[in-house]
Design a protein around this motif. Sequence first.
Motif, PDB file in Angstrom:
ATOM      1  N   ARG A   1       0.833  -1.218   0.000  1.00  0.00           N
ATOM      2  CA  ARG A   1       0.000   0.000   0.000  1.00  0.00           C
ATOM      3  C   ARG A   1       0.862   1.260   0.000  1.00  0.00           C
ATOM      4  O   ARG A   1       0.617   2.215   0.744  1.00  0.00           O
ATOM      5  CB  ARG A   1      -0.944  -0.004   1.206  1.00  0.00           C
ATOM      6  CG  ARG A   1      -2.001  -1.101   1.132  1.00  0.00           C
ATOM      7  CD  ARG A   1      -3.164  -0.805   2.062  1.00  0.00           C
ATOM      8  NE  ARG A   1      -2.754  -0.731   3.466  1.00  0.00           N
ATOM      9  CZ  ARG A   1      -2.641  -1.777   4.279  1.00  0.00           C
ATOM     10  NH1 ARG A   1      -2.923  -2.981   3.803  1.00  0.00           N
ATOM     11  NH2 ARG A   1      -2.267  -1.625   5.516  1.00  0.00           N
ATOM     12  N   LEU A   2       1.875   1.214  -0.826  1.00  0.00           N
ATOM     13  CA  LEU A   2       2.777   2.349  -0.956  1.00  0.00           C
ATOM     14  C   LEU A   2       2.039   3.492  -1.645  1.00  0.00           C
ATOM     15  O   LEU A   2       1.511   3.308  -2.737  1.00  0.00           O
ATOM     16  CB  LEU A   2       3.987   1.910  -1.799  1.00  0.00           C
ATOM     17  CG  LEU A   2       5.263   2.731  -1.771  1.00  0.00           C
ATOM     18  CD1 LEU A   2       5.893   2.688  -0.394  1.00  0.00           C
ATOM     19  CD2 LEU A   2       6.244   2.198  -2.808  1.00  0.00           C
ATOM     20  N   PRO A   3       1.968   4.673  -1.025  1.00  0.00           N
ATOM     21  CA  PRO A   3       1.320   5.808  -1.689  1.00  0.00           C
ATOM     22  C   PRO A   3       2.171   6.296  -2.855  1.00  0.00           C
ATOM     23  O   PRO A   3       3.326   5.894  -2.989  1.00  0.00           O
ATOM     24  CB  PRO A   3       1.247   6.864  -0.581  1.00  0.00           C
ATOM     25  CG  PRO A   3       2.302   6.492   0.396  1.00  0.00           C
ATOM     26  CD  PRO A   3       2.509   5.014   0.282  1.00  0.00           C
ATOM     27  N   ASP A   4       1.618   7.160  -3.684  1.00  0.00           N
ATOM     28  CA  ASP A   4       2.409   7.599  -4.844  1.00  0.00           C
ATOM     29  C   ASP A   4       3.205   8.880  -4.550  1.00  0.00           C
ATOM     30  O   ASP A   4       3.934   9.360  -5.403  1.00  0.00           O
ATOM     31  CB  ASP A   4       1.520   7.789  -6.079  1.00  0.00           C
ATOM     32  CG  ASP A   4       0.489   8.886  -5.846  1.00  0.00           C
ATOM     33  OD1 ASP A   4       0.474   9.472  -4.747  1.00  0.00           O
ATOM     34  OD2 ASP A   4      -0.303   9.138  -6.762  1.00  0.00           O
TER      35      ASP A   4
ATOM     36  N   ALA B   1       2.430  11.847  -4.438  1.00  0.00           N
ATOM     37  CA  ALA B   1       2.196  12.827  -5.500  1.00  0.00           C
ATOM     38  C   ALA B   1       2.425  14.269  -5.024  1.00  0.00           C
ATOM     39  O   ALA B   1       3.036  15.068  -5.725  1.00  0.00           O
ATOM     40  CB  ALA B   1       0.769  12.677  -6.042  1.00  0.00           C
TER      41      ALA B   1
ATOM     42  N   LYS C   1       7.067   7.001 -11.445  1.00  0.00           N
ATOM     43  CA  LYS C   1       6.105   8.102 -11.552  1.00  0.00           C
ATOM     44  C   LYS C   1       6.683   9.423 -11.054  1.00  0.00           C
ATOM     45  O   LYS C   1       6.191  10.497 -11.409  1.00  0.00           O
ATOM     46  CB  LYS C   1       4.841   7.770 -10.746  1.00  0.00           C
ATOM     47  CG  LYS C   1       3.895   6.820 -11.461  1.00  0.00           C
ATOM     48  CD  LYS C   1       2.530   6.828 -10.785  1.00  0.00           C
ATOM     49  CE  LYS C   1       1.595   5.816 -11.429  1.00  0.00           C
ATOM     50  NZ  LYS C   1       0.357   5.618 -10.652  1.00  0.00           N
ATOM     51  N   ARG C   2       7.697   9.316 -10.198  1.00  0.00           N
ATOM     52  CA  ARG C   2       8.317  10.533  -9.691  1.00  0.00           C
ATOM     53  C   ARG C   2       9.326  11.096 -10.689  1.00  0.00           C
ATOM     54  O   ARG C   2      10.020  12.066 -10.406  1.00  0.00           O
ATOM     55  CB  ARG C   2       9.042  10.263  -8.368  1.00  0.00           C
ATOM     56  CG  ARG C   2       8.116   9.886  -7.234  1.00  0.00           C
ATOM     57  CD  ARG C   2       7.317  11.065  -6.764  1.00  0.00           C
ATOM     58  NE  ARG C   2       8.135  12.242  -6.491  1.00  0.00           N
ATOM     59  CZ  ARG C   2       7.768  13.268  -5.761  1.00  0.00           C
ATOM     60  NH1 ARG C   2       6.585  13.249  -5.188  1.00  0.00           N
ATOM     61  NH2 ARG C   2       8.552  14.312  -5.595  1.00  0.00           N
TER      62      ARG C   2
ATOM     63  N   VAL D   1       6.421   3.194  -8.374  1.00  0.00           N
ATOM     64  CA  VAL D   1       6.152   4.458  -7.682  1.00  0.00           C
ATOM     65  C   VAL D   1       7.260   5.466  -7.960  1.00  0.00           C
ATOM     66  O   VAL D   1       7.007   6.651  -8.188  1.00  0.00           O
ATOM     67  CB  VAL D   1       6.009   4.220  -6.167  1.00  0.00           C
ATOM     68  CG1 VAL D   1       5.972   5.554  -5.418  1.00  0.00           C
ATOM     69  CG2 VAL D   1       4.741   3.424  -5.873  1.00  0.00           C
ATOM     70  N   LEU D   2       8.491   4.979  -7.961  1.00  0.00           N
ATOM     71  CA  LEU D   2       9.609   5.879  -8.207  1.00  0.00           C
ATOM     72  C   LEU D   2       9.629   6.340  -9.670  1.00  0.00           C
ATOM     73  O   LEU D   2      10.028   7.465  -9.978  1.00  0.00           O
ATOM     74  CB  LEU D   2      10.921   5.198  -7.841  1.00  0.00           C
ATOM     75  CG  LEU D   2      11.049   4.790  -6.370  1.00  0.00           C
ATOM     76  CD1 LEU D   2      12.401   4.151  -6.106  1.00  0.00           C
ATOM     77  CD2 LEU D   2      10.833   5.974  -5.441  1.00  0.00           C
TER      78      LEU D   2
ATOM     79  N   GLN E   1       6.442  -3.269  -6.673  1.00  0.00           N
ATOM     80  CA  GLN E   1       5.661  -2.237  -5.994  1.00  0.00           C
ATOM     81  C   GLN E   1       6.438  -0.951  -5.771  1.00  0.00           C
ATOM     82  O   GLN E   1       5.888   0.142  -5.827  1.00  0.00           O
ATOM     83  CB  GLN E   1       5.128  -2.766  -4.652  1.00  0.00           C
ATOM     84  CG  GLN E   1       4.181  -3.950  -4.812  1.00  0.00           C
ATOM     85  CD  GLN E   1       3.370  -4.234  -3.548  1.00  0.00           C
ATOM     86  OE1 GLN E   1       2.923  -3.336  -2.866  1.00  0.00           O
ATOM     87  NE2 GLN E   1       3.195  -5.520  -3.246  1.00  0.00           N
ATOM     88  N   VAL E   2       7.732  -1.076  -5.504  1.00  0.00           N
ATOM     89  CA  VAL E   2       8.506   0.125  -5.196  1.00  0.00           C
ATOM     90  C   VAL E   2       8.951   0.836  -6.476  1.00  0.00           C
ATOM     91  O   VAL E   2       8.816   2.054  -6.605  1.00  0.00           O
ATOM     92  CB  VAL E   2       9.728  -0.225  -4.315  1.00  0.00           C
ATOM     93  CG1 VAL E   2      10.569   1.015  -4.070  1.00  0.00           C
ATOM     94  CG2 VAL E   2       9.268  -0.841  -2.992  1.00  0.00           C
TER      95      VAL E   2
ATOM     96  N   VAL F   1       9.377   8.694   2.238  1.00  0.00           N
ATOM     97  CA  VAL F   1       9.527   7.247   2.056  1.00  0.00           C
ATOM     98  C   VAL F   1       9.913   6.573   3.366  1.00  0.00           C
ATOM     99  O   VAL F   1       9.333   5.554   3.758  1.00  0.00           O
ATOM    100  CB  VAL F   1      10.578   6.945   0.964  1.00  0.00           C
ATOM    101  CG1 VAL F   1      10.915   5.459   0.939  1.00  0.00           C
ATOM    102  CG2 VAL F   1      10.064   7.398  -0.402  1.00  0.00           C
TER     103      VAL F   1
END
Lengths: 187, 187
Positions: free
Chosen positions: A67-70, A72, A128-129, A125-126, A121-122, A83
Motif C-alpha cells: 500500500r505504498l502511496p504515490d 504525488a 512516476k516521480r 512508484v519511483l 511495488q517500489v 519514504v
Amino acid sequence: MTERTRRSDATRAAILAAARERFARDGYDRATIRAIAADAGIDPAMVMRYYGSKDKLFALAAEFDLRLPDFAEVPDTELGAAVVDFFIHRWESDETLVVLLRAAVTNESAADRMRTIFGAQVVPVLMKRGIDPSEVTARAALAGTQMLGVALCRYVLQMPPVVAMTAEELIAWLAPTIQRYLTHPAP
Amino acid sequence: MTERTRRSDATRAAILAAARERFARDGYDRATIRAIAADAGIDPAMVMRYYGSKDKLFALAAEFDLRLPDFAEVPDTELGAAVVDFFIHRWESDETLVVLLRAAVTNESAADRMRTIFGAQVVPVLMKRGIDPSEVTARAALAGTQMLGVALCRYVLQMPPVVAMTAEELIAWLAPTIQRYLTHPAP
DNA sequence: GTCTATAATTCGATAGAC
DNA sequence: GTCTATCGAATTATAGAC
C-alpha cells in the motif's frame, strides 16, 4: 450466516492471527503447527483442516500489500523523508513484513516474494516521480538495503541501540540517506 | 605426527569447511549433520565424534574475528569510504559473516554474537577516532543497519540489482552514507 | 466441526562392532 | 578411527470416531 458458520470464521481468523505472530517471532521452520494451534486455543488438526498445509497457511500469513502511496504531493526535496516515514510506521504497525523478512532468510519462496515486492511495488512508484528509468532499479535497490537493514536490526536482531531509538529519531537519521539514493546524481 | 593424526586433522578440517558452506547456504536449522557429512565425504557419526554436537560445530563454524583495522592513517573525510571498503571486501572473501547473519535470524545465540561483535569490536575503533562517546553507540548502530542491510540483500536475499552491482559501485554509493552516520552532526 | 490416534518422515545423538 | 544400526524425540499430515 448460522452460528456454526460464524464460529468457524472466528476460528479461521484466530488461527491466522496466531500464525502471523509465531511466524514473525520464530521464522518458518521453528513455528510449528502445534504451537500455532495452542496459541489459538484449538486442536492442531483444525489448522490442517482449514488451511490444508503449513505452506498454504504461511502463504496467507505472509500475504500483504505494501500500500505504498504515490507521494504525488510530496516536494522533491522531501521524498526521502516521506519514504522513510512511510516504511518505519508501516513496519511498526504491521508485523507481516517481519514475518516475510524472517522467513525469507531460510525460505526460498518467501525470498522470492520479497524480491517481487520491491521490484513490482517500489520501482513503479519511483518511476512516476520521474526518476531516470535506467537508474531507478538500482536506486530502489539501494534504498531497499537501508530500509531492510533497519528492519533486520530493529525487529529481528533487536540490536539495543537501534531498538532504543524512537521512530522519529530513526526517520531523521535515515531520510537524507534515502533522499540521496533516490534523487542525487550517481557517484 | 603419524599418518593417523594427519588424516584425522584433514577430516576435521573437511567437516568444518563443509559445515561453513551448509550453514551459510541453509541456515542453522536446515543445515543437517547428515548433509554436512555427505559433503565432507564421511559418516555422520564422525561429525559427532569430532565436534560433540551440532551446537558446538556451529560455534566453531561461526567463529571469527572481524579484524577491523583502526583506520589510524585515514583522513576524517574518508572514514566512511574506508569502513565501507573494509566491510564489503571482508564479506566478499569470507563467508563466515554470512553464516552468522543467516543463523542469527532464527538462532538466539547467533543473534547474540552478532550484537556482541558490533558492540565490542566496532564501537572501540570509532572511539579511538575521537567520536563523541555519548553518540558513538548510536552512530555505530546506524552504520550497522546499512552494512547489514547490504549483506542481507546481496548475499542472503540475493536481490538482482544489488547482486549486479560491482563492489566498487556499491562502495561509491554507500561511503557517503556511512560517513554521515559516523561524523556529521546529529539531526 | 472438533478431536483422538497414529502414520510416515526426519533429525540429533548413542552404542558398539571392526 | 571409521562405520552400521538404531534409539528417542519432534514434526507434518491423514484417517476416522463422535
